[in-house]
Design a protein around this motif. Sequence first.
Motif, mmCIF file in Angstrom:
data_model
loop_
_atom_site.group_PDB
_atom_site.id
_atom_site.type_symbol
_atom_site.label_atom_id
_atom_site.label_comp_id
_atom_site.label_asym_id
_atom_site.label_seq_id
_atom_site.Cartn_x
_atom_site.Cartn_y
_atom_site.Cartn_z
ATOM 1 N N ALA A 193 34.951 44.852 18.740
ATOM 2 C CA ALA A 193 34.950 43.641 19.561
ATOM 3 C C ALA A 193 33.531 43.165 19.876
ATOM 4 O O ALA A 193 32.591 43.959 19.933
ATOM 5 N N ALA A 194 33.404 41.882 20.089
ATOM 6 C CA ALA A 194 32.129 41.292 20.491
ATOM 7 C C ALA A 194 32.023 41.256 22.017
ATOM 8 O O ALA A 194 33.034 41.233 22.729
ATOM 9 N N TRP A 195 30.807 41.271 22.512
ATOM 10 C CA TRP A 195 30.551 41.077 23.944
ATOM 11 C C TRP A 195 30.890 39.641 24.306
ATOM 12 O O TRP A 195 30.550 38.695 23.575
ATOM 13 N N THR A 196 31.581 39.459 25.426
ATOM 14 C CA THR A 196 31.999 38.105 25.807
ATOM 15 C C THR A 196 31.404 37.721 27.157
ATOM 16 O O THR A 196 31.606 38.427 28.145
ATOM 17 N N PRO A 197 30.690 36.606 27.225
ATOM 18 C CA PRO A 197 30.117 36.187 28.512
ATOM 19 C C PRO A 197 31.190 35.857 29.541
ATOM 20 O O PRO A 197 30.966 36.001 30.743
ATOM 21 N N GLU A 198 32.381 35.432 29.064
ATOM 22 C CA GLU A 198 33.453 35.081 29.994
ATOM 23 C C GLU A 198 33.900 36.289 30.821
ATOM 24 O O GLU A 198 34.355 36.132 31.956
ATOM 25 N N ALA A 199 33.761 37.487 30.250
ATOM 26 C CA ALA A 199 34.201 38.702 30.954
ATOM 27 C C ALA A 199 33.066 39.398 31.682
ATOM 28 O O ALA A 199 33.288 40.453 32.291
#
Length: 487
Positions: A150-156
């Motif tokens: 998975a990629a790092w998500t700014p939303e989380a």
Amino acid sequence: MTCSDLVVTKFVPSRGEAVRKTGKGSGSLESAQQFFGAELRHWRTTRGLSLRQLAELTHESYALIYRVEKAERSPSADLAVRADAVLNTDGALKRSWSRVEQAKAAAKKAPEPIASTLGLGWDSSTASTVGTVAGLWRADLSGVEPVVGAAWTPEAALDPARRWLSHDDDLDTSHRGGRRIGRSEVEVMWSMCRAFADADHHLGGGYARSTLIQFVNQTVLPLLAGTYDAETGRQLLTAAARLSDLGGFMCFDSARQGLGQRYYIQALRLASAAGDRALGAHILADMSLQAHDLGRPREALALAEAGHRTARDCGSPSTAARCSALQARAHALAGDRPATAAAMTTAEHELNTAQPDDEPFWIRFFTPEQLAAEFMYAAHDLGQSAEVQEHAPTVLASSAAMQRREVLAASTLASSYLPGTRSKFSTVDVERACDILTKALPSAAGLTSARGLTSINSVRRQLAPYHSLPAVQEVEQTFAEFATAGS
């Protein structure tokens, strides 16, 4: 101890032995793929080619080249051979491909269906949090792609910090399940926490990650499923939070950014359940460092501020100082020099008031020398080469046997002597940069840190315009020898 404790004792003959059992498996495959991707990107950018240009010249798709460079896809032998020919690498990529194949042979993966959002949420109860944590560790053990890749998500990134600041401690941390759990089992967990942290500090996140995964799945998860009272439950949850935090940091250092983010979120939730505010502040600081490394100053600053507020309220000056230093780095990444200087001053004052013996053991690494390292990195982000060169000797002198810090600090110092996008007024000294980097390369030979490798390759790209100089050629020769030794 009883027969049911045997699963625990197989991991505790000694710290050194427990950590050394990580040479094979999914961790080494990750490291090999990351090395190949970094090498491919280095040679591509050195030759002045875009991703699309390299894809056309090697008769591969743009998406494939992109994913191989990001270590999201394994390279083929044909790609390695064709890229070697196009980029004129003298076989460097084929040699790197051999490392990937060796790691593949050692790795055993058994993917299973799982929700792609596992670990990104903040569960409402202790029981559901433990279930999520268990699912995350099991997915990592099995190499489930939607989670591991998975990629790092700014939303989380910021919602967990908001929930942390507004969440009350869980009222009931007891559990009724399998065998009764007591203090001795918790002590085993803390002993392993120290061993894993030591390995990570010295040799990087990839060195002990696979052993950590095995330890949590085989030992910690059964303990969490046992029977214990509320006080033992809080101790178990705190230790599990620290292990999850270490898992997050190891993933971050190994370029598994999305997986690391999920471990951090669940570590923070476990610390919240246990009511351990100092550990929560430390986890928020680790989350801030990851956001900074990914070039996200807004998220890095907000996470460091949340950690600072918590550390100040719970009375941990060392943790507060680290959070202030990370605020400085976030401001520096955003180009705000006055805010950077103010945060640095605050960090110095807070660390001066700290009493290390009164601090949790996990923050005792944050010494004046580590603070100097944070200031050096902030100066680098601001393009202040003279300040980098001022702090670097202190950092390097205190980095004996800490290969990752030595490589990161030496690369930062070497970069300060070369033209860059930020350092506009530095004096160029290619010979000095080469000497610094060459001396640091032996430490990189035993390092399993994607951040360390990235920092070296960043300097190599800065040196590329001077490739005809003997000093630069020596750097490349030394690097080739180190790469061959690791295969």
